[in-house]
Design a protein around this motif. Sequence first.
Motif, PDB file in Angstrom:
ATOM      1  N   VAL A  76       8.132   8.150   9.913  1.00 51.81           N
ATOM      2  CA  VAL A  76       7.181   7.613   8.936  1.00 51.81           C
ATOM      3  C   VAL A  76       6.251   8.708   8.419  1.00 51.81           C
ATOM      4  CG1 VAL A  76       5.266   5.985   8.627  1.00 51.81           C
ATOM      5  CG2 VAL A  76       7.273   5.308   9.961  1.00 51.81           C
ATOM      6  N   LEU A  77       5.877   9.636   9.302  1.00 53.16           N
ATOM      7  CA  LEU A  77       4.900  10.664   8.945  1.00 53.16           C
ATOM      8  C   LEU A  77       5.496  11.863   8.205  1.00 53.16           C
ATOM      9  CD1 LEU A  77       2.587  10.835  12.102  1.00 53.16           C
ATOM     10  CD2 LEU A  77       2.084   9.813   9.880  1.00 53.16           C
ATOM     11  N   LEU A  78       6.815  11.968   8.168  1.00 49.33           N
ATOM     12  CA  LEU A  78       7.437  13.152   7.572  1.00 49.33           C
ATOM     13  C   LEU A  78       6.913  13.487   6.170  1.00 49.33           C
ATOM     14  CD1 LEU A  78      11.181  13.030   8.690  1.00 49.33           C
ATOM     15  CD2 LEU A  78       9.573  14.921   9.039  1.00 49.33           C
ATOM     16  N   PRO A  79       6.896  12.547   5.228  1.00 49.08           N
ATOM     17  CA  PRO A  79       6.407  12.931   3.885  1.00 49.08           C
ATOM     18  C   PRO A  79       4.935  13.332   3.883  1.00 49.08           C
ATOM     19  CG  PRO A  79       6.745  10.555   4.040  1.00 49.08           C
ATOM     20  CD  PRO A  79       7.355  11.153   5.260  1.00 49.08           C
ATOM     21  N   PHE A  80       4.150  12.776   4.804  1.00 47.33           N
ATOM     22  CA  PHE A  80       2.724  13.103   4.861  1.00 47.33           C
ATOM     23  C   PHE A  80       2.497  14.469   5.505  1.00 47.33           C
ATOM     24  CE2 PHE A  80       3.178   8.513   4.759  1.00 47.33           C
ATOM     25  CZ  PHE A  80       2.346   8.184   3.695  1.00 47.33           C
ATOM     26  N   VAL A  81       3.384  14.845   6.428  1.00 49.84           N
ATOM     27  CA  VAL A  81       3.307  16.184   7.004  1.00 49.84           C
ATOM     28  C   VAL A  81       3.627  17.226   5.937  1.00 49.84           C
ATOM     29  CG1 VAL A  81       4.360  17.759   8.693  1.00 49.84           C
ATOM     30  CG2 VAL A  81       3.770  15.434   9.360  1.00 49.84           C
ATOM     31  N   LEU A  82       4.553  16.914   5.045  1.00 49.52           N
ATOM     32  CA  LEU A  82       4.854  17.824   3.936  1.00 49.52           C
ATOM     33  C   LEU A  82       3.626  18.054   3.065  1.00 49.52           C
ATOM     34  CD1 LEU A  82       8.399  16.572   2.848  1.00 49.52           C
ATOM     35  CD2 LEU A  82       7.830  18.858   3.702  1.00 49.52           C
ATOM     36  N   LEU A  83       2.787  17.010   2.905  1.00 50.89           N
ATOM     37  CA  LEU A  83       1.610  17.103   2.051  1.00 50.89           C
ATOM     38  C   LEU A  83       0.389  17.680   2.772  1.00 50.89           C
ATOM     39  CD1 LEU A  83       1.838  13.680   0.173  1.00 50.89           C
ATOM     40  CD2 LEU A  83       2.240  15.937  -0.801  1.00 50.89           C
ATOM     41  N   PHE A  84       0.196  17.245   4.034  1.00 54.42           N
ATOM     42  CA  PHE A  84      -1.050  17.561   4.735  1.00 54.42           C
ATOM     43  C   PHE A  84      -0.857  18.454   5.957  1.00 54.42           C
ATOM     44  CE2 PHE A  84      -1.490  13.270   2.864  1.00 54.42           C
ATOM     45  CZ  PHE A  84      -2.570  13.485   2.025  1.00 54.42           C
ATOM     46  N   GLY A  85       0.367  18.831   6.259  1.00 53.18           N
ATOM     47  CA  GLY A  85       0.595  19.526   7.514  1.00 53.18           C
ATOM     48  C   GLY A  85       0.408  18.573   8.680  1.00 53.18           C
ATOM     49  N   ALA A  86      -0.032  19.081   9.818  1.00 51.23           N
ATOM     50  CA  ALA A  86      -0.213  18.227  10.997  1.00 51.23           C
ATOM     51  C   ALA A  86      -1.489  17.387  10.924  1.00 51.23           C
ATOM     52  CB  ALA A  86      -0.233  19.079  12.265  1.00 51.23           C
ATOM     53  N   SER A  87      -2.322  17.601   9.893  1.00 56.53           N
ATOM     54  CA  SER A  87      -3.568  16.825   9.744  1.00 56.53           C
ATOM     55  C   SER A  87      -3.331  15.605   8.850  1.00 56.53           C
ATOM     56  CB  SER A  87      -4.675  17.713   9.175  1.00 56.53           C
ATOM     57  OG  SER A  87      -4.937  18.806  10.018  1.00 56.53           O
ATOM     58  N   THR A  88      -2.386  14.771   9.238  1.00 56.69           N
ATOM     59  CA  THR A  88      -2.049  13.594   8.440  1.00 56.69           C
ATOM     60  C   THR A  88      -3.149  12.528   8.562  1.00 56.69           C
ATOM     61  OG1 THR A  88      -0.721  12.858  10.333  1.00 56.69           O
ATOM     62  CG2 THR A  88       0.442  13.921   8.533  1.00 56.69           C
ATOM     63  N   PRO A  89      -3.334  11.709   7.520  1.00 56.09           N
ATOM     64  CA  PRO A  89      -4.384  10.672   7.553  1.00 56.09           C
ATOM     65  C   PRO A  89      -3.937   9.447   8.354  1.00 56.09           C
ATOM     66  CG  PRO A  89      -3.224  10.602   5.457  1.00 56.09           C
ATOM     67  CD  PRO A  89      -2.646  11.764   6.223  1.00 56.09           C
ATOM     68  N   ASP A  90      -3.734   9.631   9.654  1.00 56.06           N
ATOM     69  CA  ASP A  90      -3.122   8.595  10.488  1.00 56.06           C
ATOM     70  C   ASP A  90      -3.930   7.300  10.526  1.00 56.06           C
ATOM     71  OD1 ASP A  90      -1.217  10.499  11.008  1.00 56.06           O
ATOM     72  OD2 ASP A  90      -2.065  11.105  12.924  1.00 56.06           O
ATOM     73  N   ALA A  91      -5.252   7.382  10.589  1.00 54.45           N
ATOM     74  CA  ALA A  91      -6.079   6.175  10.666  1.00 54.45           C
ATOM     75  C   ALA A  91      -5.881   5.313   9.420  1.00 54.45           C
ATOM     76  CB  ALA A  91      -7.550   6.548  10.829  1.00 54.45           C
ATOM     77  N   PHE A  92      -5.847   5.952   8.252  1.00 55.70           N
ATOM     78  CA  PHE A  92      -5.683   5.202   7.006  1.00 55.70           C
ATOM     79  C   PHE A  92      -4.262   4.665   6.866  1.00 55.70           C
ATOM     80  CE2 PHE A  92      -9.108   8.271   6.306  1.00 55.70           C
ATOM     81  CZ  PHE A  92     -10.137   7.401   5.987  1.00 55.70           C
ATOM     82  N   LEU A  93      -3.287   5.429   7.351  1.00 57.29           N
ATOM     83  CA  LEU A  93      -1.912   4.930   7.348  1.00 57.29           C
ATOM     84  C   LEU A  93      -1.769   3.730   8.272  1.00 57.29           C
ATOM     85  CD1 LEU A  93       0.067   8.306   7.465  1.00 57.29           C
ATOM     86  CD2 LEU A  93      -0.112   6.736   5.531  1.00 57.29           C
ATOM     87  N   SER A  94      -2.400   3.815   9.427  1.00 54.92           N
ATOM     88  CA  SER A  94      -2.368   2.697  10.362  1.00 54.92           C
ATOM     89  C   SER A  94      -2.980   1.452   9.734  1.00 54.92           C
ATOM     90  CB  SER A  94      -3.117   3.077  11.643  1.00 54.92           C
ATOM     91  OG  SER A  94      -2.971   2.088  12.633  1.00 54.92           O
ATOM     92  N   LEU A  95      -4.084   1.622   9.039  1.00 56.84           N
ATOM     93  CA  LEU A  95      -4.740   0.497   8.380  1.00 56.84           C
ATOM     94  C   LEU A  95      -3.862  -0.091   7.278  1.00 56.84           C
ATOM     95  CD1 LEU A  95      -7.233  -1.247   8.215  1.00 56.84           C
ATOM     96  CD2 LEU A  95      -8.280   0.480   6.714  1.00 56.84           C
ATOM     97  N   PHE A  96      -3.134   0.758   6.564  1.00 55.04           N
ATOM     98  CA  PHE A  96      -2.196   0.264   5.555  1.00 55.04           C
ATOM     99  C   PHE A  96      -1.142  -0.646   6.190  1.00 55.04           C
ATOM    100  CE2 PHE A  96       2.100   0.814   3.832  1.00 55.04           C
ATOM    101  CZ  PHE A  96       1.942   0.228   2.578  1.00 55.04           C
ATOM    102  N   PHE A  97      -0.587  -0.207   7.317  1.00 52.41           N
ATOM    103  CA  PHE A  97       0.419  -1.031   7.991  1.00 52.41           C
ATOM    104  C   PHE A  97      -0.187  -2.317   8.531  1.00 52.41           C
ATOM    105  CE2 PHE A  97       2.883   2.892   7.914  1.00 52.41           C
ATOM    106  CZ  PHE A  97       4.159   2.412   7.641  1.00 52.41           C
ATOM    107  N   ALA A  98      -1.434  -2.263   8.959  1.00 55.82           N
ATOM    108  CA  ALA A  98      -2.109  -3.479   9.419  1.00 55.82           C
ATOM    109  C   ALA A  98      -2.228  -4.486   8.279  1.00 55.82           C
ATOM    110  CB  ALA A  98      -3.488  -3.133   9.971  1.00 55.82           C
ATOM    111  N   ALA A  99      -2.584  -4.001   7.088  1.00 62.84           N
ATOM    112  CA  ALA A  99      -2.677  -4.886   5.921  1.00 62.84           C
ATOM    113  C   ALA A  99      -1.308  -5.466   5.573  1.00 62.84           C
ATOM    114  CB  ALA A  99      -3.250  -4.113   4.736  1.00 62.84           C
ATOM    115  N   LEU A 100      -0.264  -4.646   5.704  1.00 60.49           N
ATOM    116  CA  LEU A 100       1.095  -5.138   5.465  1.00 60.49           C
ATOM    117  C   LEU A 100       1.457  -6.224   6.475  1.00 60.49           C
ATOM    118  CD1 LEU A 100       3.626  -4.742   3.730  1.00 60.49           C
ATOM    119  CD2 LEU A 100       4.351  -2.934   5.313  1.00 60.49           C
TER     120      LEU A 100
END
Length: 376
Positions: A76-100
């Motif tokens: 799941v994090l692969l495209p975000f690692v391409l954009l942000f490196g290892a500093s991915t916005p995990d908290a916001f991604l987690s919240l997105f999945f919670a809303a889903l």
Amino acid sequence: MLKKYKLGTAILCVLLLGLVLIVVTKTAKNPYNTYALQAASWLAGRTDLGQNYAHLEIATYGGKFYASFPPFPSVVLLPFVLLFGASTPDAFLSLFFAALSVYFAYQIAMQYQKSDTEAIFWALFVTIGSNFLTIMFEGWVWFFAQTLSFTFSMGAIYAALRRRPVLSFLLLAFACGCRPFQLLYCPILVMLLREKEVGWKQIAYALLPAFLVGLLYMGYNVLRFGNPFEFGHNYLPEFLANRQFSLSYLPQNLYRLVRLPALEAGHLVIPLFDGFAFYLVSPIFILYVLQLVHAPSKSNCFLFFLLLLHLVFLCCHRTMGGWHFGNRYTVDLLPFVLLGCVWQRKKLPATPVCILLLFYGILVNTAGILFLLLFS
């Protein structure tokens, strides 16, 4: 149109609550980013992490260092690692999945109930009215995996109810790549598909892509540890001396599953490790049992058996988790507890007692988050 407005409002409320919690708890930055580090290693062409990280749960094998968790969150994090490196916005991604998850839970409830208000009640009750609230905004490796598993399990149920067997089994396979015990619920998806008159032959073919995903998991484990069923936890220092799973852990963990916070010297002591009474932080379990007693069915009784089996498996683990409020391992059961609550019942009024339980669930878990912030 009104239904979409109500659902959109419910999802927005969950997102806003999550954003407030991210700000208050200062969890936008994630120091426990094992999955992002693993994804970065994949992009660099290797399966190991390249170095040890002392603050993370890292498996040491053959002189190399590996992520010690099932691997799918890194996909799941692969495209975000391409954009942000290892500093991915995990908290916001987690919240997105919670809303889903709120969306999926609403759609599941709507399959069995005519009122969109009641469906919104169940969607909120199983998410922010449960112990899921305490992990849904956290990007930490353990919580992120559980949030993804929660969402994929919800999606698998919804896809089965919409007669989409390939998608249903694939989503469950993704959930298993986050929390392996979700595999227990494959028979429930089959039952839902049969309920929707999907043929056995179609079901058998639909299992093949999910089976392929499982083979990829096992192949990845072989590449790293030479064992298709080893994802690394047994090579953590804490499990080298003590087995990760054993029946000998069952009695103490069953106690931890139901124990109450203790009073010591007039002060309430809430365990930060190994959890406490799961039904206090996820009151949807109470409604599920009441419903099962009131209107039992063969399918729901079988689901109840699987839920109990899941709890036994969890309690055979050496620990019940740490640095959390409540009993987060039991969050894994909640998507199917929701199904059990609405299954076979065409209408369940949102009585005042149910509404009170919803607000109680929100308040107690929000209080738990603040407790962790102040005292951990």
